[in-house]
Design a protein around this motif. Structure first.
Motif, PDB file in Angstrom:
ATOM      1  N   ILE A 283       9.376  -3.122  -1.808  1.00  0.00           N
ATOM      2  CA  ILE A 283       8.948  -3.229  -0.410  1.00  0.00           C
ATOM      3  C   ILE A 283       7.860  -2.201  -0.105  1.00  0.00           C
ATOM      4  O   ILE A 283       6.849  -2.513   0.532  1.00  0.00           O
ATOM      5  CB  ILE A 283      10.159  -3.042   0.526  1.00  0.00           C
ATOM      6  CG1 ILE A 283      11.121  -4.216   0.364  1.00  0.00           C
ATOM      7  CG2 ILE A 283       9.710  -2.892   1.977  1.00  0.00           C
ATOM      8  CD1 ILE A 283      12.489  -3.982   0.965  1.00  0.00           C
ATOM      9  N   GLU A 284       8.060  -0.978  -0.591  1.00  0.00           N
ATOM     10  CA  GLU A 284       7.062   0.074  -0.396  1.00  0.00           C
ATOM     11  C   GLU A 284       5.743  -0.297  -1.068  1.00  0.00           C
ATOM     12  O   GLU A 284       4.658  -0.073  -0.511  1.00  0.00           O
ATOM     13  CB  GLU A 284       7.583   1.394  -0.961  1.00  0.00           C
ATOM     14  CG  GLU A 284       6.600   2.543  -0.836  1.00  0.00           C
ATOM     15  CD  GLU A 284       7.098   3.797  -1.531  1.00  0.00           C
ATOM     16  OE1 GLU A 284       6.656   4.893  -1.155  1.00  0.00           O
ATOM     17  OE2 GLU A 284       7.936   3.681  -2.459  1.00  0.00           O
ATOM     18  N   THR A 285       5.814  -0.879  -2.257  1.00  0.00           N
ATOM     19  CA  THR A 285       4.606  -1.267  -2.983  1.00  0.00           C
ATOM     20  C   THR A 285       3.862  -2.374  -2.245  1.00  0.00           C
ATOM     21  O   THR A 285       2.624  -2.366  -2.171  1.00  0.00           O
ATOM     22  CB  THR A 285       4.967  -1.717  -4.405  1.00  0.00           C
ATOM     23  OG1 THR A 285       5.632  -0.635  -5.085  1.00  0.00           O
ATOM     24  CG2 THR A 285       3.725  -2.101  -5.198  1.00  0.00           C
ATOM     25  N   LEU A 286       4.584  -3.330  -1.699  1.00  0.00           N
ATOM     26  CA  LEU A 286       3.946  -4.378  -0.891  1.00  0.00           C
ATOM     27  C   LEU A 286       3.197  -3.761   0.289  1.00  0.00           C
ATOM     28  O   LEU A 286       2.074  -4.164   0.614  1.00  0.00           O
ATOM     29  CB  LEU A 286       4.996  -5.364  -0.378  1.00  0.00           C
ATOM     30  CG  LEU A 286       5.567  -6.353  -1.398  1.00  0.00           C
ATOM     31  CD1 LEU A 286       6.781  -7.072  -0.824  1.00  0.00           C
ATOM     32  CD2 LEU A 286       4.500  -7.364  -1.817  1.00  0.00           C
ATOM     33  N   ARG A 287       3.824  -2.787   0.940  1.00  0.00           N
ATOM     34  CA  ARG A 287       3.166  -2.122   2.071  1.00  0.00           C
ATOM     35  C   ARG A 287       1.918  -1.383   1.623  1.00  0.00           C
ATOM     36  O   ARG A 287       0.861  -1.489   2.249  1.00  0.00           O
ATOM     37  CB  ARG A 287       4.131  -1.153   2.755  1.00  0.00           C
ATOM     38  CG  ARG A 287       3.454  -0.279   3.814  1.00  0.00           C
ATOM     39  CD  ARG A 287       4.430   0.616   4.520  1.00  0.00           C
ATOM     40  NE  ARG A 287       5.150   1.506   3.632  1.00  0.00           N
ATOM     41  CZ  ARG A 287       4.649   2.636   3.108  1.00  0.00           C
ATOM     42  NH1 ARG A 287       3.385   2.977   3.348  1.00  0.00           N
ATOM     43  NH2 ARG A 287       5.386   3.403   2.328  1.00  0.00           N
ATOM     44  N   ARG A 288       2.017  -0.628   0.537  1.00  0.00           N
ATOM     45  CA  ARG A 288       0.862   0.140   0.071  1.00  0.00           C
ATOM     46  C   ARG A 288      -0.282  -0.775  -0.369  1.00  0.00           C
ATOM     47  O   ARG A 288      -1.448  -0.384  -0.305  1.00  0.00           O
ATOM     48  CB  ARG A 288       1.269   1.068  -1.066  1.00  0.00           C
ATOM     49  CG  ARG A 288       2.137   2.227  -0.596  1.00  0.00           C
ATOM     50  CD  ARG A 288       2.346   3.242  -1.677  1.00  0.00           C
ATOM     51  NE  ARG A 288       3.093   4.385  -1.174  1.00  0.00           N
ATOM     52  CZ  ARG A 288       3.377   5.460  -1.895  1.00  0.00           C
ATOM     53  NH1 ARG A 288       2.961   5.526  -3.153  1.00  0.00           N
ATOM     54  NH2 ARG A 288       4.055   6.455  -1.376  1.00  0.00           N
ATOM     55  N   GLN A 289       0.054  -1.975  -0.792  1.00  0.00           N
ATOM     56  CA  GLN A 289      -0.978  -2.946  -1.145  1.00  0.00           C
ATOM     57  C   GLN A 289      -1.425  -3.750   0.067  1.00  0.00           C
ATOM     58  O   GLN A 289      -2.146  -4.726  -0.070  1.00  0.00           O
ATOM     59  CB  GLN A 289      -0.460  -3.853  -2.266  1.00  0.00           C
ATOM     60  CG  GLN A 289      -0.207  -3.110  -3.569  1.00  0.00           C
ATOM     61  CD  GLN A 289       0.227  -4.016  -4.708  1.00  0.00           C
ATOM     62  OE1 GLN A 289       0.173  -5.251  -4.608  1.00  0.00           O
ATOM     63  NE2 GLN A 289       0.649  -3.424  -5.820  1.00  0.00           N
ATOM     64  N   GLN A 290      -0.980  -3.328   1.245  1.00  0.00           N
ATOM     65  CA  GLN A 290      -1.371  -3.905   2.535  1.00  0.00           C
ATOM     66  C   GLN A 290      -0.963  -5.366   2.693  1.00  0.00           C
ATOM     67  O   GLN A 290      -1.599  -6.122   3.421  1.00  0.00           O
ATOM     68  CB  GLN A 290      -2.871  -3.736   2.762  1.00  0.00           C
ATOM     69  CG  GLN A 290      -3.313  -2.266   2.784  1.00  0.00           C
ATOM     70  CD  GLN A 290      -4.683  -2.089   3.376  1.00  0.00           C
ATOM     71  OE1 GLN A 290      -5.669  -2.355   2.711  1.00  0.00           O
ATOM     72  NE2 GLN A 290      -4.736  -1.665   4.633  1.00  0.00           N
ATOM     73  N   ARG A 291       0.116  -5.708   2.068  1.00  0.00           N
ATOM     74  CA  ARG A 291       0.701  -7.038   2.231  1.00  0.00           C
ATOM     75  C   ARG A 291       1.816  -6.896   3.267  1.00  0.00           C
ATOM     76  O   ARG A 291       3.008  -7.016   2.982  1.00  0.00           O
ATOM     77  CB  ARG A 291       1.193  -7.559   0.884  1.00  0.00           C
ATOM     78  CG  ARG A 291       0.042  -7.695  -0.116  1.00  0.00           C
ATOM     79  CD  ARG A 291       0.485  -7.870  -1.549  1.00  0.00           C
ATOM     80  NE  ARG A 291       1.146  -9.141  -1.797  1.00  0.00           N
ATOM     81  CZ  ARG A 291       1.366  -9.652  -3.009  1.00  0.00           C
ATOM     82  NH1 ARG A 291       0.902  -9.016  -4.074  1.00  0.00           N
ATOM     83  NH2 ARG A 291       2.002 -10.786  -3.166  1.00  0.00           N
ATOM     84  N   SER A 508     -14.219   2.224  -2.645  1.00  0.00           N
ATOM     85  CA  SER A 508     -13.320   1.589  -1.674  1.00  0.00           C
ATOM     86  C   SER A 508     -12.229   0.818  -2.414  1.00  0.00           C
ATOM     87  O   SER A 508     -12.497   0.158  -3.431  1.00  0.00           O
ATOM     88  CB  SER A 508     -14.104   0.630  -0.771  1.00  0.00           C
ATOM     89  OG  SER A 508     -15.049   1.336   0.010  1.00  0.00           O
ATOM     90  N   PHE A 509     -11.002   0.912  -1.886  1.00  0.00           N
ATOM     91  CA  PHE A 509      -9.870   0.262  -2.537  1.00  0.00           C
ATOM     92  C   PHE A 509      -9.029  -0.486  -1.503  1.00  0.00           C
ATOM     93  O   PHE A 509      -8.893  -0.042  -0.361  1.00  0.00           O
ATOM     94  CB  PHE A 509      -9.017   1.296  -3.266  1.00  0.00           C
ATOM     95  CG  PHE A 509      -9.778   2.054  -4.312  1.00  0.00           C
ATOM     96  CD1 PHE A 509     -10.037   1.497  -5.545  1.00  0.00           C
ATOM     97  CD2 PHE A 509     -10.279   3.324  -4.035  1.00  0.00           C
ATOM     98  CE1 PHE A 509     -10.765   2.188  -6.512  1.00  0.00           C
ATOM     99  CE2 PHE A 509     -11.003   4.031  -4.993  1.00  0.00           C
ATOM    100  CZ  PHE A 509     -11.246   3.454  -6.233  1.00  0.00           C
ATOM    101  N   HIS A 510      -8.465  -1.608  -1.924  1.00  0.00           N
ATOM    102  CA  HIS A 510      -7.650  -2.438  -1.038  1.00  0.00           C
ATOM    103  C   HIS A 510      -6.202  -1.948  -1.067  1.00  0.00           C
ATOM    104  O   HIS A 510      -5.270  -2.710  -1.356  1.00  0.00           O
ATOM    105  CB  HIS A 510      -7.730  -3.904  -1.467  1.00  0.00           C
ATOM    106  CG  HIS A 510      -9.122  -4.436  -1.489  1.00  0.00           C
ATOM    107  ND1 HIS A 510      -9.710  -4.946  -2.621  1.00  0.00           N
ATOM    108  CD2 HIS A 510     -10.070  -4.499  -0.521  1.00  0.00           C
ATOM    109  CE1 HIS A 510     -10.946  -5.319  -2.354  1.00  0.00           C
ATOM    110  NE2 HIS A 510     -11.197  -5.051  -1.083  1.00  0.00           N
ATOM    111  N   LEU A 511      -6.032  -0.676  -0.774  1.00  0.00           N
ATOM    112  CA  LEU A 511      -4.726  -0.035  -0.760  1.00  0.00           C
ATOM    113  C   LEU A 511      -4.660   0.921   0.417  1.00  0.00           C
ATOM    114  O   LEU A 511      -5.692   1.322   0.960  1.00  0.00           O
ATOM    115  CB  LEU A 511      -4.486   0.763  -2.053  1.00  0.00           C
ATOM    116  CG  LEU A 511      -4.471   0.003  -3.380  1.00  0.00           C
ATOM    117  CD1 LEU A 511      -4.495   1.002  -4.526  1.00  0.00           C
ATOM    118  CD2 LEU A 511      -3.246  -0.891  -3.478  1.00  0.00           C
TER     119      LEU A 511
END
Length: 516
Positions: A283-291, A508-511
């Motif tokens: 769940i934390e990883t999904l958040r950090r990946q902005q999902r 720039s990163f999508h995170l």
């Protein structure tokens, strides 16, 4: 640097406790050793009677007299005249008697001497590590773990993984040579984290140290084991790793690495259905990946499942320890979509739960920080007043940061001075937090100077570069937007840009930005 709402402060107190699989303190060997004289040192035969009496005192558990008797034997000039086996037995017994009964330092000294002898074994090094950790002696703890990994690489999995993580982080505060020896020995022992994940952050540091020693081939080999997206960013934006990135460019595609990381986590979670920690990490990883929609949906489903279960502690082996972090993560997910009131409610519920079988610290600090971001400084201070357990040094820095944030909003000059002084004196405990404090009090010159200092420091450079990258945005409060604008202005300064370009680059990163 910005976006500090619900910053996941995790207390490491539990991790600092030395745990070894199947390794509890055992009683000293009370059996009387056979005394063998190997030299003509003064009075060697007199030690036989003294040793017999010392062992009888150990059997009777008369610890003060046993300690005095064993110390007298070891310090006797005739001690070196005893056989090696006898010396080993006496040192081993004395080490346990002293260490387990109030004299850690002397006990550790004897255990180190015993562990250095040919007769020493696996248990001796375990005891040595246990006492070093109990003493809080970082250098000795690192040294003993290094010795263990070198001598018993096949048994590294017997040690508690989280304890090794703590020691590996402690090694950052020691000279480079000691760090290199520990990390190299762990790598050679094929050490991995729980669920067979790579300790990427350790391998990044090992790669850097190997490059500094001119061991390029070995550095490239170690770098292939770096899998975490943020650790790959560190290497991608730091010029010291340019030859590493050039050797395996596909590995440093951050979007692809993030996708692989999530896939591996999902697979591990499916294979370990009783681990709540793995579900929380997904769940934390999904958040950090902005999902964010997926993250919130996943945590909502998990919370609903936990509420519907009569005995969640039986369904999940780590329920008591991880449940506060599930609720904390839900608060983070709610904040990301702008549901601030719901986030407050959820973090409030998390903050009343026990953390690591003690008073809550992490969620209380996170909730207080959220109140500051919502421009509710008085409630933030009241929330901090609920702290009962003692935070780690890093945790105290977060507490002082919240106090400073609240004080700036309340224009409390005395508290501003107190918190700034503490953050200044202890900035090594949380450099990014200290840097953010300068933005709170609108001192961009000091913030810029500190960032430049960190960029010039070979050990702090990676973290400084990581904080300087451009990350994805999300729903922010007006106070957060103001903070971010000030931070971007600092990064745009000519002196800061020059310092960054000298040692690295900005991409720039999508995170989300990763808290440090």
């Amino acid at each position: 640097m910005g976006k500090r709402t619900v910053k996941p402060y995790r207390i490491l107190a539990l991790l600092a406790v030395f745990c070894v699989a199947a390794c509890t303190a055992t009683a000293p060997k009370p059996d009387q050793p056979m005394v063998v004289i190997t030299s003509k040192a003064p009075n060697p035969f007199a030690l036989a009677d003294q040793l017999a009496e010392a062992m009888n005192l150990v059997k009777r558990e008369d610890w003060p007299k046993a300690q005095a008797a064993l110390q007298a034997i070891i310090e006797d000039t005739a001690f070196s005249g005893l056989s090696s086996d006898t010396q080993y037995h006496v040192l081993w017994t004395a080490g346990r008697v002293f260490a387990d009964h109030g004299q850690l330092e002397r006990g550790y000294e004897y255990l180190v001497r015993a562990a250095a002898m040919p007769q020493s074994n696996f248990d001796d090094l375990l005891a040595q590590m246990r006492i070093a950790a109990k003493q809080g002696n970082k250098a000795e703890t690192v040294s003993s773990l290094t010795s263990f990994a070198q001598r018993y690489p096949e048994k590294i999995s017997n040690l508690n993984t989280k304890w090794i993580v703590v020691v590996a982080r402690q090694a950052r505060q020691l000279p480079a040579g000691q760090r290199l020896a520990l990390y190299r020995s762990l790598y050679a022992a094929h050490w991995k984290l729980q669920w067979n994940f790579e300790p990427s952050y350790v391998w990044v540091e090992l790669t850097r140290l190997l490059l500094e020693h001119g061991e390029q081939e070995a550095a490239v080999d170690v770098s292939t084991h770096v899998t975490d997206a943020y650790d790959l960013i560190v290497m991608r934006v730091d010029r010291r790793f340019d030859m590493i990135v050039a050797a395996h460019p596909a590995q440093f595609d951050i979007d692809a690495a993030a996708a692989r990381q999530l896939k591996e986590l999902l697979s591990a979670s499916e294979k370990a259905p009783r681990s709540l920690e793995l579900k929380e990490t997904v769940i934390e990883t999904l958040r950090r990946q902005q999902r964010y929609a997926e993250s919130l949906a996943a945590v909502d489903a998990l919370v609903a499942d936990l509420k519907s279960t009569n005995s969640p502690d039986k369904a999940y082996e780590d329920y008591e320890r991880t449940n506060p972090w599930i609720l904390d993560e839900r608060g983070s997910a709610l904040a990301r979509v702008g549901r601030w009131d719901d986030a407050v409610v959820q973090l409030t519920a998390a903050s009343i739960l026990s953390e690591d079988n003690a008073g809550n610290i992490s969620q209380i600090i996170n909730l207080a920080q959220l109140y500051c971001e919502l421009s509710r400084p008085k409630v933030a201070l009241k929330t901090l007043g609920r702290l009962e357990a003692k935070p780690s040094p890093y945790g105290v820095m977060q507490v002082e940061y919240v106090k400073l944030d609240a004080a700036t909003q309340l224009r409390d000059k005395n508290q501003i001075a107190l918190s700034l002084n503490y953050l200044e004196d202890h900035r090594a405990d949380a450099p990014n937090t200290y840097e953010g404090a300068q933005i709170l009090v609108n001192d961009p010159d000091r913030a810029a100077r500190f960032l430049i200092e960190r960029l010039q420091d070979v050990d702090q450079r990676a973290a400084a570069l990581l904080s300087a990258q451009s990350y994805g945005s999300w729903h922010e409060t007006p106070r957060m937007l103001k903070f971010d604008a000030h931070w971007r202005a600092i990064l745009a300064r000519a002196d800061v840009q020059e310092a960054i370009q000298r040692v690295g680059r900005v991409e720039s990163f999508h995170l989300e930005e990763q808290p440090q």
